[in-house]
Design an enzyme around this catalytic site. Structure first.
Site, PDB file in Angstrom:
ATOM      1  N   CYS A   1      -3.004  -3.480  -6.984  1.00 58.44           N
ATOM      2  CA  CYS A   1      -2.745  -4.756  -7.652  1.00 58.44           C
ATOM      3  C   CYS A   1      -1.571  -4.614  -8.619  1.00 58.44           C
ATOM      4  CB  CYS A   1      -3.951  -5.282  -8.411  1.00 58.44           C
ATOM      5  SG  CYS A   1      -5.403  -5.594  -7.416  1.00 58.44           S
TER       6      CYS A   1
ATOM      7  N   ARG B   1       2.478  -0.391  -4.923  1.00 59.44           N
ATOM      8  CA  ARG B   1       1.116  -0.169  -5.405  1.00 59.44           C
ATOM      9  C   ARG B   1       0.073  -0.535  -4.359  1.00 59.44           C
ATOM     10  NH1 ARG B   1       1.115   0.002 -11.166  1.00 59.44           N
ATOM     11  NH2 ARG B   1      -1.007  -0.798 -11.273  1.00 59.44           N
TER      12      ARG B   1
ATOM     13  N   TRP C   1      -4.949  -6.381  -4.155  1.00 58.19           N
ATOM     14  CA  TRP C   1      -5.554  -5.426  -3.221  1.00 58.19           C
ATOM     15  C   TRP C   1      -7.036  -5.736  -3.211  1.00 58.19           C
ATOM     16  CZ3 TRP C   1      -8.985  -1.200  -3.116  1.00 58.19           C
ATOM     17  CH2 TRP C   1      -8.834  -0.317  -2.045  1.00 58.19           C
TER      18      TRP C   1
ATOM     19  N   ASN D   1      -6.155  -7.177 -12.601  1.00 58.22           N
ATOM     20  CA  ASN D   1      -6.207  -5.901 -11.899  1.00 58.22           C
ATOM     21  C   ASN D   1      -7.430  -5.162 -12.408  1.00 58.22           C
ATOM     22  OD1 ASN D   1      -5.800  -3.470 -10.622  1.00 58.22           O
ATOM     23  ND2 ASN D   1      -4.059  -2.842 -11.885  1.00 58.22           N
ATOM     24  N   GLY D   2      -8.328  -4.751 -11.496  1.00 58.37           N
ATOM     25  CA  GLY D   2      -9.521  -4.032 -11.921  1.00 58.37           C
ATOM     26  C   GLY D   2     -10.773  -4.604 -11.297  1.00 58.37           C
TER      27      GLY D   2
ATOM     28  N   GLU E   1      -3.748  18.456   3.424  1.00 52.22           N
ATOM     29  CA  GLU E   1      -2.711  17.457   3.157  1.00 52.22           C
ATOM     30  C   GLU E   1      -2.093  16.936   4.452  1.00 52.22           C
ATOM     31  OE1 GLU E   1       0.341  15.079   1.375  1.00 52.22           O
ATOM     32  OE2 GLU E   1      -1.731  15.614   0.919  1.00 52.22           O
TER      33      GLU E   1
ATOM     34  N   LYS F   1      -2.101  13.012   5.554  1.00 52.94           N
ATOM     35  CA  LYS F   1      -0.906  12.240   5.867  1.00 52.94           C
ATOM     36  C   LYS F   1      -1.034  11.544   7.217  1.00 52.94           C
ATOM     37  CE  LYS F   1       1.413  12.469   2.320  1.00 52.94           C
ATOM     38  NZ  LYS F   1       0.081  12.350   1.729  1.00 52.94           N
TER      39      LYS F   1
ATOM     40  N   GLU G   1      -3.601   8.695   6.999  1.00 58.18           N
ATOM     41  CA  GLU G   1      -3.176   7.616   6.106  1.00 58.18           C
ATOM     42  C   GLU G   1      -2.273   6.608   6.805  1.00 58.18           C
ATOM     43  OE1 GLU G   1      -2.752   8.903   1.468  1.00 58.18           O
ATOM     44  OE2 GLU G   1      -1.390   9.893   2.862  1.00 58.18           O
TER      45      GLU G   1
ATOM     46  N   HIS H   1     -17.808  27.503  12.069  1.00 51.74           N
ATOM     47  CA  HIS H   1     -18.948  26.953  11.340  1.00 51.74           C
ATOM     48  C   HIS H   1     -19.089  25.456  11.564  1.00 51.74           C
ATOM     49  CE1 HIS H   1     -19.910  30.658   9.078  1.00 51.74           C
ATOM     50  NE2 HIS H   1     -18.595  30.870   9.179  1.00 51.74           N
TER      51      HIS H   1
ATOM     52  N   LYS I   1      -1.012   2.569  -3.780  1.00 50.40           N
ATOM     53  CA  LYS I   1      -0.252   3.699  -4.296  1.00 50.40           C
ATOM     54  C   LYS I   1      -0.923   4.317  -5.505  1.00 50.40           C
ATOM     55  CE  LYS I   1       3.238   6.508  -4.517  1.00 50.40           C
ATOM     56  NZ  LYS I   1       3.357   7.556  -3.496  1.00 50.40           N
TER      57      LYS I   1
END
Length: 608
Positions: free
Chosen positions: A2, A27, A74, A98-99, A480, A484, A487, A503, A603
């Site tokens: 947001c 963002r 968002w 935002n939140g 990582e 990527k 994502e 395992h 972001k």
């Protein structure tokens, strides 16, 4: 996650609101909208999807007004559609947020019982409806704002305009960042300095609990207890660092190619190249000589950088390191009695869980430090010391250059700590810093693999699952690399320590499973290639990242072998990250996904 913008001016603001929202696209968002006051009346334009849809709406239906607020949303509460897009209206009040309002359900039930009619599924509309009710009951704008803030719970940044006070924006912060910018005869409000950079570089950052009344003449800021407070005026670096894609197709591609330069900038802050000695950047101070145990915490890609940092600090400085995902660290009530330093890693410096973990450590009386890319961020301001990563603004949601700069900073800090603790000699320090100084050149050499990787990506795009394996400091890279790929291409991928293959994950391997093996010719190479043999025996499609010696010594044929330059161990996490980034990038491009703004991702995760 947001983005908020607000302008109080004497001329039209709609175009400038949209321009600022474009700077907040990085963002993450799925709808957008703006609201203004013109001739004493609130009006708004909203649109689902990208800002081009909002721009098209404004072209058809212009929005006059010299005071306005804007928002990129968002989705949390309610699907991403126009009805749920901000700003939300109720009774002459417009709100962007935002939140998350944690007690929105109980407040909504109370308001509905009192006759309120809700037009959206969002938690944000509760704020607008509550303010509207308080105004109807006779409260003034400031009185209503104070009472509303006393009733809501959660993390929020808010900007509110009132139809009957048409030259004012009232803002509040509790968690997500919010800044007030000062102009000539006009004032601004934004989620970060980049949003405000077209208008001003003179910024005051609100602190948690603050709320501000913003007019053309300035901002009156009050703290959580209602008292008048002053927040320092800072000169933002947002303006000179504003970026565009240049000749690149996507921001992510541009940021991959910026890595030799920005890693070099970061090295320059930590290493004196003329003497081969490490140094702490100006304005930072940690006495590593007295640090025996560290607690390290981060989220997402930052966590994988932190995991690599644990290898660095334990190997070079002999400092024992506890490592936690920040969302777990903040809640598991870890005793910190024997911890000498808590270190936090964040690109944005606003990640909610990492910030909460920092505050937990501070409350326990532990010394704190942060490795952070945004020096004006909340984490940078609240940590006792903020170590910079000089990556510059990273616009693509999937982190690339910020990650390699984090690795660079952590590697240099581990060497500095090793010298301070007597774990490294001056000669060893010089050898390691010489190795690190080669990082920009070696990253540039890795770019030569791009044509091979682009061809490989066409094949990678045909699979629906992938495994990534590595040992030692290549294990965080496996994590990582998998992150990527999933994502931005939406291919399910998992990273594992290669020793864990038997395992569980080995059950998944057949001829439809590509397995990316990260295996430089190092002390654990033979162990890793034994896992390659197990994969090959089950028909797995191996993609090997190694160097010339590793390629020659590999006991089985790979579907593809990416040969990187030979380099010291300290460099492999930094340099080997680049082909993994390119593999994810080209796979996503071939699949036609939204590379810079992948679905459902933001972001900067500024709420839980």
């Amino acid at each position: 996650m947001c983005g908020i913008i607000g302008i109080v001016s004497t001329r039209g603001v709609a175009d400038r609101l949209v321009d600022a929202l474009k700077r907040l696209e990085y963002r993450g968002y799925d709808s957008a909208g703006i609201a203004t006051i013109a001739e004493g009346r609130l009006d708004r334009r909203r649109a689902e999807g990208k800002l081009v849809n909002l721009e098209a709406r404004l072209k058809r239906e212009p929005l006059p007004g010299a005071v306005g607020i804007g928002h990129t949303r968002w989705a949390t509460h309610g699907v991403p559609n126009e009805a749920n897009a901000h700003p939300h209206f109720a009774g002459g009040v417009a709100v962007v947020h935002n939140g998350i309002i944690e007690n929105f359900a109980e407040l909504k039930a109370e308001l509905v019982a009192a006759g309120a009619e809700f037009a959206s599924q969002t938690d944000t509309e509760v704020v607008a409806q509550l303010l509207a009710r308080l105004r109807r009951e006779g409260r003034g704008t400031r009185e209503a704002m104070a009472e509303m803030l006393g009733r809501i719970r959660g993390a929020f940044a808010l900007a509110v305009i009132f139809e009957d006070e048409p030259e004012t924006i009232i803002a509040a912060r509790n968690g997500p960042p919010l800044a007030v910018g000062e102009g000539q005869g006009e004032m601004f409000l934004g989620s970060d300095a980049i949003a405000l950079s077209p208008f001003t570089d003179a910024i005051r950052y609100l602190e948690d609990g603050d709320w501000a009344v913003v007019t053309r003449d300035g901002a009156e800021i009050r703290g959580a207890n209602g008292e008048r407070v002053e927040r320092p005026l800072v000169r933002s670096v947002g303006k000179p660092f504003y970026v565009d894609k240049g000749n690149h197709r996507h921001f992510m591609q541009k940021e991959i190619y910026e890595q030799p330069e920005v890693v070099g900038h970061t090295l320059g802050a930590y290493i004196d190249m003329t003497t081969g000695r490490t140094r702490l950047p100006a304005g930072t101070a940690v006495d590593f000589a007295g640090v025996r145990r560290m607690a390290i915490s981060a989220c997402g890609t930052g966590f994988y950088a932190a995991l690599t940092g644990r290898y660095y600090f334990e190997r070079h400085a002999r400092i024992a390191c506890d490592l936690d995902v920040a969302s777990e660290f903040r809640y598991r009530e870890s005793p910190l009695d024997d911890v000498d330093l808590a270190l936090f890693v964040s690109q944005s410096g606003e990640t909610a869980d990492t910030l909460a973990s920092l505050r937990y450590a501070k409350a326990a009386g532990i010394g704190t430090a942060a490795v952070v890319n945004v020096q004006e961020s909340t984490i940078a301001r609240e940590a006792a010391t903020a170590f910079p990563t000089l990556a510059g603004p990273e616009i693509g949601v999937a982190s690339t250059k910020a990650f390699t700069c984090q690795l660079t900073a952590l590697a240099a800090l581990s060497i500095h700590a090793g010298v301070a603790r007597g774990a490294l000699s001056g000669e060893q320090e010089a050898e390691l810093t010489r190795a690190l100084s080669e990082a920009p050149r070696l990253i540039a050499e890795a770019f030569r693999l791009e044509a091979q990787i682009e061809t490989l990506a066409h094949q990678m795009a045909t699979y629906r699952h992938a495994l990534f394996l590595g040992r030692g400091s290549s294990y965080p890279l496996a994590l990582e690399g998998a992150l990527k790929l999933k994502e931005i291409s939406y291919i399910h991928a998992e990273g594992y320590a290669a020793g864990e293959l038997k395992h569980g994950p080995i059950a998944l391997i057949d001829e439809t499973m590509p397995v990316v093996v990260i295996a430089p010719y190092d002390g654990v190479f033979e162990k890793t290639v034994s896992n390659m043999q197990e994969v090959a025996a089950r028909g797995g499609r191996i993609i090997l990242l190694t160097d010339e010696k590793g390629a020659a010594a590999a006991p089985v044929a790979a579907m593809e072998t990416l040969v990187l330059p030979t380099m010291p161990d300290i460099l492999t996490p930094i340099v080997y990250a680049v082909p993994l980034q390119m593999l994810a990038y080209h796979t996503a491009v071939h699949m036609g996904t939204d590379v810079d703004q992948p679905r459902n991702l933001a972001k900067s995760v500024t709420v839980e």
